[in-house]
Write an enzyme that holds these catalytic residues in place. Structure first.
Site, PDB file in Angstrom:
ATOM      1  N   LYS A 169      41.896  91.240  20.116  1.00  0.00           N
ATOM      2  CA  LYS A 169      40.837  90.949  21.108  1.00  0.00           C
ATOM      3  C   LYS A 169      41.173  91.383  22.368  1.00  0.00           C
ATOM      4  O   LYS A 169      42.491  91.135  22.793  1.00  0.00           O
ATOM      5  CB  LYS A 169      40.346  89.629  20.910  1.00  0.00           C
ATOM      6  CG  LYS A 169      39.260  89.316  22.108  1.00  0.00           C
ATOM      7  CD  LYS A 169      38.872  87.668  21.903  1.00  0.00           C
ATOM      8  CE  LYS A 169      37.906  87.273  22.865  1.00  0.00           C
ATOM      9  NZ  LYS A 169      37.395  85.848  22.721  1.00  0.00           N
ATOM     10  N   ASP A 188      40.559  81.780  18.939  1.00  0.00           N
ATOM     11  CA  ASP A 188      40.935  82.936  19.779  1.00  0.00           C
ATOM     12  C   ASP A 188      42.047  82.642  20.866  1.00  0.00           C
ATOM     13  O   ASP A 188      41.863  81.721  21.771  1.00  0.00           O
ATOM     14  CB  ASP A 188      39.646  83.504  20.612  1.00  0.00           C
ATOM     15  CG  ASP A 188      38.729  84.138  19.716  1.00  0.00           C
ATOM     16  OD1 ASP A 188      38.700  83.756  18.577  1.00  0.00           O
ATOM     17  OD2 ASP A 188      37.651  84.725  20.043  1.00  0.00           O
ATOM     18  N   LYS A 194      38.196  92.925  18.452  1.00  0.00           N
ATOM     19  CA  LYS A 194      37.189  92.332  18.994  1.00  0.00           C
ATOM     20  C   LYS A 194      37.107  92.749  20.545  1.00  0.00           C
ATOM     21  O   LYS A 194      37.939  92.296  21.302  1.00  0.00           O
ATOM     22  CB  LYS A 194      37.183  90.758  18.905  1.00  0.00           C
ATOM     23  CG  LYS A 194      36.292  90.202  19.732  1.00  0.00           C
ATOM     24  CD  LYS A 194      36.372  88.572  19.407  1.00  0.00           C
ATOM     25  CE  LYS A 194      35.336  87.972  20.409  1.00  0.00           C
ATOM     26  NZ  LYS A 194      35.208  86.128  20.096  1.00  0.00           N
TER      27      LYS A 194
END
Length: 256
Positions: A165, A102, A197
């Site tokens: 995300k 991430d 996300k």
């Protein structure tokens, strides 16, 4: 939602959850607890999301054949590291056993007009991920502007991100339905297999239901699955388990 609908959403959310501990003072003992909680009586979460320094420990705890993925963060949380340092972080995390990376994009550079900084970093980190998937954190609460959020989404997707995300969970405004709407539309318009996300501040099954309904509306009701949708949250699991067990649903306030 009635109880049956709430239970259906809770069961769905459990399978999509990146159970997170990114507290600055996280300890190895807390990682033991996190790995155990991810293997719930109602089924496993999709992943855990932890600091890079704990990836090797989590891999040992979960074992090589666990269905629970290990996600970790790089260029986190400020998005301001040099690319070579982010690449080293990424390679080390993958070597330690990370399944998901991430990455915080250089969102401040983008806000100042430097789109190339995003393209260059996402592309480089994607190349360093090897078998791991790459989620790019846009920090939408700091970008604020609708056009900037869309630009960050488009740049990340074009540069090879597997997911986009919303947030780090470390700023004042994290996941919002407005940002989710913009990002899901960018994914739809790209016609690429890219996941979404939402992360930060999603602490109840009712909250999760709003995001799932939005994704179903924009992407179609057969789109949401762990390979295309994750929740980044710490408190959400408590509410999921309370709903599934028939206990009173607690409300948990948490950055993540």
């Amino acid at each position: 939602m009635n109880n049956q609908e709430l239970r259906a959403v809770a069961s769905r959310a459990l399978s999509l959850l990146d159970l997170t501990n990114l507290k600055d003072d996280c300890t190895p003992d807390q990682i033991v607890t996190l790995c155990a909680r991810a293997q719930s009586a109602f089924g496993p979460t999709a992943a855990i999301c932890i600091w890079p320094r704990f990836v090797m420990q989590a891999r040992t705890l979960l074992g090589p054949d666990s269905p629970i993925r290990i996600a970790t963060v790089v260029n986190f949380p400020s998005g301001g590291m040099k690319t070579e340092d982010v690449l080293a972080e990424t390679r080390d995390a993958v070597a330690d056993g990370a399944d998901d990376i991430d990455l915080v994009i250089p969102y401040r550079a983008l806000a100042k007009g430097d789109a190339q900084a995003v393209t260059d970093m996402v592309s480089a980190v994607k190349g360093a991920c090897g078998p791991a998937i790459l989620k790019t954190i846009l920090e939408t609460g700091e970008l604020k502007d609708i056009s900037l959020i869309r630009r960050a989404s488009d740049l990340s997707i074009a540069a090879g991100a597997d997911f986009i995300k919303t947030s780090t969970g470390k700023v004042g405004v994290n996941a919002t339905l407005e940002a989710a709407d913009i990002m899901l539309q960018a994914i739809r318009d790209s016609r690429r297999k890219v996941g979404f996300k939402p992360a930060g501040g999603i602490s109840t099954v009712a909250d999760a239901g709003h995001y799932l309904r939005l994704a179903d509306t924009i992407m179609g009701e057969d789109w949401v699955m762990p390979s295309t949708f994750r929740f980044g949250a710490s408190g959400l699991l408590d509410d999921i388990l309370a709903v599934l067990s028939g206990a009173q649903s607690p409300t948990v306030a948490s950055g993540y």
